[in-house]
Design an enzyme around this catalytic site. Structure first.
Site, PDB file in Angstrom:
ATOM      1  N   MET A   1       0.825  -1.211   0.164  1.00 24.37           N
ATOM      2  CA  MET A   1       0.004   0.032   0.207  1.00 24.37           C
ATOM      3  C   MET A   1       0.922   1.282   0.062  1.00 24.37           C
ATOM      4  O   MET A   1       1.680   1.353   0.725  1.00 24.37           O
ATOM      5  CB  MET A   1      -0.985  -0.080   1.319  1.00 24.37           C
ATOM      6  CG  MET A   1      -1.905   1.028   1.341  1.00 24.37           C
ATOM      7  SD  MET A   1      -2.955   1.160   2.688  1.00 24.37           S
ATOM      8  CE  MET A   1      -1.984   1.622   3.927  1.00 24.37           C
ATOM      9  N   CYS A   2       0.596   2.224  -1.144  1.00 24.99           N
ATOM     10  CA  CYS A   2       1.302   3.153  -1.153  1.00 24.99           C
ATOM     11  C   CYS A   2       0.415   4.471  -1.345  1.00 24.99           C
ATOM     12  O   CYS A   2      -0.754   4.111  -1.844  1.00 24.99           O
ATOM     13  CB  CYS A   2       2.340   3.411  -2.289  1.00 24.99           C
ATOM     14  SG  CYS A   2       3.658   2.221  -2.005  1.00 24.99           S
ATOM     15  N   GLY A   3       0.893   5.666  -1.282  1.00 24.77           N
ATOM     16  CA  GLY A   3       0.130   6.781  -1.711  1.00 24.77           C
ATOM     17  C   GLY A   3       0.514   7.396  -2.728  1.00 24.77           C
ATOM     18  O   GLY A   3       1.709   7.790  -2.877  1.00 24.77           O
TER      19      GLY A   3
END
Length: 294
Positions: A1-3
């Site tokens: 999970m990254c932004g």
């Protein structure tokens, strides 16, 4: 999970505030990526002059400035923590060769007429503050907060990745065929500095653009050539584009007004933007490339 985040200004109204707008977006993506952060800023610049974004790591800036000035007197250097923006009319290949030969401990983060890239390990809020992102102006910007999964937590492993002139890419997701694709791209002359799958995607994009393919058509082709789950934002001197794979399990939302287009993994990243409550807000469709400015 990254932004992932991005903002493209349709008018000059907010150019002085681009850094402030982008810093708020990155700060609000902290929960999606606490390991490292980075951003690319595009500015209208002198087309005769190249800019090189360098990470000098543990080198002393004063010494680096003195040493590199001995090799080339026609340089302008600006320091931002452990990053340096070098401006020169020196040709790309000659300057890159100089850095690689004389300063092997220095990382070339990006280069071009318009782009400036900064990235570092650590909490996104600390990285934003470290480089004083709020002070930057520009026409468009792209950012990333990383939760490391498949490669080391290092500056070289951080996004954005830039593998071509005035090009960059940020990525939320993972690619399953990046090892095979890396080997193919190396045969075509691409050079990689990390084991990160995102760098392979960036190499794919720059290789395609070097063959006169548009950014939009490149990302359309990528839907069949890049296996995995992903949302990409890819930037060029003119603008940027976003694409989600055809399964689209990685989130993204777009907010568009008459003055700007903003993209983020979650709406909370855009809640502070001016007039966002009156924006057209929508989720990009799976397998569709959305492009602005290109």
């Amino acid at each position: 999970m990254c932004g992932i985040v991005g903002i493209y200004l349709k008018t000059k109204k907010f150019e002085k505030n681009l850094g402030k707008m982008l810093s708020g977006m990155l700060n609000n993506m902290e929960s999606r990526g606490p390991d490292s952060a980075g951003f690319a800023i595009y500015k209208n610049s002198d087309k005769k002059e190249y800019k090189y974004s360098l990470c000098i790591n543990n080198l002393d800036f004063t010494k680096f400035k003195k040493d590199i000035s001995k090799k080339n007197r026609n340089l302008k250097l600006n320091q931002y923590s452990d990053h340096v923006i070098v401006k020169t009319e020196e040709k790309l290949k000659k300057f890159i060769k100089l850095i690689n030969k004389e300063f092997p401990e220095v990382s070339i983060v990006g280069y071009g007429h318009s782009i400036e890239i900064f990235k570092q390990v650590g909490n996104p809020k600390d990285v934003v503050k470290k480089f004083n992102l709020k002070s930057f102006s520009g026409t468009h910007g792209i950012g990333h907060t990383r939760m490391a999964t498949e490669s080391a937590i290092t500056t070289d492993g951080s996004h954005p990745y830039s593998t071509g002139e005035d090009e960059c890419l940020v990525h939320n997701g993972s690619l399953s065929n990046h090892n095979n694709l890396r080997r193919e791209l190396k045969k075509k002359g691409n050079i990689f500095t990390s084991e990160n799958d995102t760098e392979v995607a960036a190499g794919y994009v720059s290789n395609s653009l070097s063959n006169n393919k548009s950014l939009k058509n490149t990302l359309v082709s990528g839907l069949k050539d890049l296996d995995g789950f992903y949302t990409f934002i890819a930037g060029t001197r003119k603008g940027f584009a976003v694409v989600r794979d055809e399964i689209a399990c990685k989130p993204a939302v777009i907010a568009e007004t008459k003055n700007y287009v903003a993209i983020a993994s979650e709406f909370q990243a855009m809640a502070h933007l001016p007039d966002v409550n009156n924006a057209k807000i929508f989720e990009p469709e799976p397998g569709i490339v959305y492009s602005w400015g290109n």
